[in-house]
Scaffold this motif. Structure first.
Motif, PDB file in Angstrom:
ATOM      1  N   ALA A 245      46.735  45.263  45.486  1.00 37.82           N
ATOM      2  CA  ALA A 245      47.810  44.304  45.277  1.00 37.82           C
ATOM      3  C   ALA A 245      47.345  43.130  44.413  1.00 37.82           C
ATOM      4  N   LEU A 246      46.075  42.755  44.548  1.00 39.06           N
ATOM      5  CA  LEU A 246      45.556  41.630  43.761  1.00 39.06           C
ATOM      6  C   LEU A 246      45.318  42.019  42.314  1.00 39.06           C
ATOM      7  N   PHE A 247      44.868  43.255  42.106  1.00 35.90           N
ATOM      8  CA  PHE A 247      44.543  43.705  40.752  1.00 35.90           C
ATOM      9  C   PHE A 247      45.254  45.024  40.464  1.00 35.90           C
ATOM     10  N   PRO A 248      46.562  44.951  40.277  1.00 36.56           N
ATOM     11  CA  PRO A 248      47.289  46.196  40.031  1.00 36.56           C
ATOM     12  C   PRO A 248      47.074  46.679  38.600  1.00 36.56           C
ATOM     13  N   VAL A 249      46.773  47.952  38.457  1.00 39.10           N
ATOM     14  CA  VAL A 249      46.684  48.502  37.097  1.00 39.10           C
ATOM     15  C   VAL A 249      47.589  49.719  36.997  1.00 39.10           C
ATOM     16  N   GLY A 250      48.289  49.813  35.912  1.00 35.83           N
ATOM     17  CA  GLY A 250      49.158  50.964  35.711  1.00 35.83           C
ATOM     18  C   GLY A 250      48.740  51.694  34.459  1.00 35.83           C
ATOM     19  N   GLY A 251      49.511  52.692  34.073  1.00 36.83           N
ATOM     20  CA  GLY A 251      49.225  53.413  32.837  1.00 36.83           C
ATOM     21  C   GLY A 251      48.908  54.868  33.124  1.00 36.83           C
ATOM     22  N   GLU A 252      49.456  55.742  32.288  1.00 37.94           N
ATOM     23  CA  GLU A 252      49.243  57.176  32.494  1.00 37.94           C
ATOM     24  C   GLU A 252      48.605  57.798  31.274  1.00 37.94           C
ATOM     25  N   ALA A 253      48.017  58.974  31.486  1.00 39.95           N
ATOM     26  CA  ALA A 253      47.372  59.699  30.393  1.00 39.95           C
ATOM     27  C   ALA A 253      48.390  59.976  29.285  1.00 39.95           C
ATOM     28  N   THR A 254      47.953  59.864  28.027  1.00 36.22           N
ATOM     29  CA  THR A 254      48.875  60.087  26.918  1.00 36.22           C
ATOM     30  C   THR A 254      48.913  61.559  26.505  1.00 36.22           C
ATOM     31  N   LEU A 289      44.530  51.183  29.035  1.00 39.13           N
ATOM     32  CA  LEU A 289      45.924  51.412  29.455  1.00 39.13           C
ATOM     33  C   LEU A 289      46.467  50.247  30.265  1.00 39.13           C
ATOM     34  N   GLY A 290      45.577  49.596  30.977  1.00 42.93           N
ATOM     35  CA  GLY A 290      46.020  48.463  31.791  1.00 42.93           C
ATOM     36  C   GLY A 290      44.807  47.726  32.311  1.00 42.93           C
ATOM     37  N   ALA A 291      45.002  46.452  32.604  1.00 43.01           N
ATOM     38  CA  ALA A 291      43.874  45.684  33.125  1.00 43.01           C
ATOM     39  C   ALA A 291      44.387  44.507  33.938  1.00 43.01           C
ATOM     40  N   ALA A 292      43.688  44.191  34.999  1.00 40.49           N
ATOM     41  CA  ALA A 292      43.986  43.001  35.790  1.00 40.49           C
ATOM     42  C   ALA A 292      42.641  42.370  36.090  1.00 40.49           C
ATOM     43  N   ILE A 293      42.368  41.295  35.374  1.00 40.12           N
ATOM     44  CA  ILE A 293      41.030  40.714  35.417  1.00 40.12           C
ATOM     45  C   ILE A 293      41.116  39.220  35.673  1.00 40.12           C
ATOM     46  N   ASP A 294      40.189  38.727  36.452  1.00 45.36           N
ATOM     47  CA  ASP A 294      40.113  37.295  36.677  1.00 45.36           C
ATOM     48  C   ASP A 294      38.668  36.876  36.567  1.00 45.36           C
ATOM     49  N   THR A 295      38.466  35.609  36.277  1.00 47.07           N
ATOM     50  CA  THR A 295      37.107  35.105  36.292  1.00 47.07           C
ATOM     51  C   THR A 295      36.953  34.254  37.541  1.00 47.07           C
ATOM     52  N   VAL A 296      36.076  34.676  38.422  1.00 42.21           N
ATOM     53  CA  VAL A 296      35.843  33.937  39.662  1.00 42.21           C
ATOM     54  C   VAL A 296      34.397  33.465  39.627  1.00 42.21           C
ATOM     55  N   LEU A 299      32.221  34.834  36.890  1.00 39.10           N
ATOM     56  CA  LEU A 299      32.001  36.271  36.814  1.00 39.10           C
ATOM     57  C   LEU A 299      33.338  36.988  36.736  1.00 39.10           C
ATOM     58  N   GLN A 300      33.331  38.062  35.984  1.00 39.38           N
ATOM     59  CA  GLN A 300      34.577  38.812  35.862  1.00 39.38           C
ATOM     60  C   GLN A 300      34.769  39.709  37.076  1.00 39.38           C
ATOM     61  N   VAL A 301      35.946  39.655  37.636  1.00 39.38           N
ATOM     62  CA  VAL A 301      36.297  40.596  38.693  1.00 39.38           C
ATOM     63  C   VAL A 301      37.651  41.199  38.352  1.00 39.38           C
ATOM     64  N   GLY A 302      37.805  42.444  38.706  1.00 34.70           N
ATOM     65  CA  GLY A 302      39.097  43.057  38.457  1.00 34.70           C
ATOM     66  C   GLY A 302      38.987  44.539  38.212  1.00 34.70           C
ATOM     67  N   ARG A 303      40.056  45.060  37.653  1.00 34.90           N
ATOM     68  CA  ARG A 303      40.130  46.490  37.389  1.00 34.90           C
ATOM     69  C   ARG A 303      40.664  46.707  35.994  1.00 34.90           C
ATOM     70  N   MET A 304      40.170  47.792  35.383  1.00 31.24           N
ATOM     71  CA  MET A 304      40.687  48.169  34.076  1.00 31.24           C
ATOM     72  C   MET A 304      40.919  49.669  34.093  1.00 31.24           C
ATOM     73  N   ARG A 305      42.044  50.083  33.570  1.00 31.66           N
ATOM     74  CA  ARG A 305      42.309  51.524  33.480  1.00 31.66           C
ATOM     75  C   ARG A 305      42.112  51.940  32.035  1.00 31.66           C
ATOM     76  N   ILE A 306      41.211  52.876  31.801  1.00 35.97           N
ATOM     77  CA  ILE A 306      40.942  53.305  30.428  1.00 35.97           C
ATOM     78  C   ILE A 306      41.124  54.807  30.291  1.00 35.97           C
TER      79      ILE A 306
END
Ligand SMILES: Nc1ncnc2c1ncn2[C@@H]1O[C@H](COP(=O)(O)OP(=O)(O)OP(=O)(O)O)[C@@H](O)[C@H]1O
Ligand SMILES: [Mg+2]
Length: 347
Positions: A245-254, A289-296, A299-306
């Protein structure tokens, strides 16, 4: 700084029993902003009211700044005095501000000091100092009805700070405010946390609140804490609802011949250099495809969909490379392929 252990609250009214808290173990460290999130009726307000003993727990203990408050409750006049003193070191901020409309802003802030028996001169000095701290020095003589919601909450916060608390409790402090005012109040809480070393325990039903200022968070359901930890710890927990919920990432294979992976990073490695290294080392094109990143804390925290070109079996080596960099990798929609390939690799 705040520890609850087996905290239980059962409300009894007209022969019915409601278990609002069902054995809550909470641990808030000194100097952190800790968010408790949950749906309506989860027990959030009950938790915060039990932490400062506004509500007497049915069972369990509450320790604040090393003092067992539950041991003081209902144990005669001396313990009662100690409990009142301990409580004055816990500030409380409410959703609907709870200001007295017949008193000026300054007199509202002075109220807890009157109760503590502080002299008139000291009260006035302290109240003006606090109003300055929350950015309202020009409103000391105004009445609550003359203030905006955000200004009222600033008064509420100044009043909560009057007893020089070590701990600030906030029950939905921003729920009655518009998004922009919410941001400014959250920023104020963050600033106070840093400037005064104030430990903040806040209750909310909005994920954005947790995301914007919390170091740690807990998810509450049916009177229980079902997940808790620092933001990094939550991210590192596979299947964490809070992390999703904090770092939602979406995106589907092309396309069919593509592999989609989620890269989770919680401070150990910065993702961007790693992704470009991956691209250079294996000479592959990577799409984000998507990313939800924060700097805490820098330091970078989060998720990335590639997305990587080729099927999963073509990408075992690049994925291994990412894992070696200390990144958590989850292959999206390939749960049944991976074990198979691990077996192949072991041959
Ligand atoms: N004084 C009370 N007497 C009886 N039941 C109560 C009392 N206060 C709360 N409850 C019940 O305890 C449960 C938890 O309530 P609580 O107010 O702690 O939830 P909450 O998570 O703060 O919800 P919200 O997000 O709506 O504020 C609910 O089922 C509620 O009806
Ligand atoms: Mg509530």
């Amino acid at each position: 700084m705040i520890t609850t252990s087996g905290l239980t609250k059962v409300y009894r009214s007209r022969g019915r029993e409601v278990t609002a808290l069902d054995g809550v173990d909470l641990h808030v460290r000194e100097g952190e902003v800790y968010g408790v999130i949950g749906q309506s009726g989860a027990g959030k307000s009950s938790l915060i009211r039990c932490v400062n003993l506004l509500e007497k727990p049915t069972a369990g203990t509450v320790t604040v700044a090393g003092q067992d408050l539950t041991a003081l409750a209902g144990r005669g006049p001396r313990a009662g005095r100690e409990l009142r003193q301990a409580r004055s070191r816990i500030g409380m901020v409410f959703q609907h501000f709870n200001l007295l409309s017949s008193r000026t802003v300054q007199d509202n802030v002075e109220l807890p000091l009157e109760i503590l028996g502080t002299s008139g001169k000291d009260r006035s000095r302290k109240a003006l100092e606090l109003l300055d701290l929350v950015g309202l020095s020009d409103k000391a003589k105004a009445y609550p009805a003359q203030l905006s919601g955000g200004q009222k909450q600033r008064v509420g916060i100044a009043r909560a700070l009057a007893g020089d608390p070590k701990v600030l409790l906030s029950d939905e402090a921003t729920s009655a405010l518009d998004p922009e005012t919410t941001r400014s109040i959250l920023q104020l809480l963050r600033d106070l946390n840093r400037q005064l070393g104030l430990t903040v325990l806040l209750i909310t039903h909005e994920m954005d609140v947790v995301k914007s200022i919390c170091d740690s968070a807990a998810l509450m359901e049916n009177g229980r804490i079902v997940e808790s930890g620092t933001v990094s710890e939550l991210l590192a927990t596979p299947g964490s609802e809070l992390a999703t919920a904090l770092f939602p990432v979406g995106g589907e294979a092309t396309g069919d011949d593509r592999t989609v992976i989620d890269v989770t990073f919680h401070g150990e490695a910065a993702t961007q250099p790693v992704i470009s290294q991956l691209s250079r080392t294996y000479n592959i094109d990577i799409s984000i495809l998507g990313a939800a990143i924060d700097t805490v804390g820098g330091l970078q925290v989060g998720r990335m969909r590639i997305e990587l070109p080729g099927r999963y079996e073509d990408n075992v080596v690049p994925i291994g490379f990412l894992r070696e960099q200390g990144l958590q990798i989850d292959v999206v929609g390939a749960s049944d392929q991976e074990p198979l390939l691990v077996k192949d690799g072991a041959k």
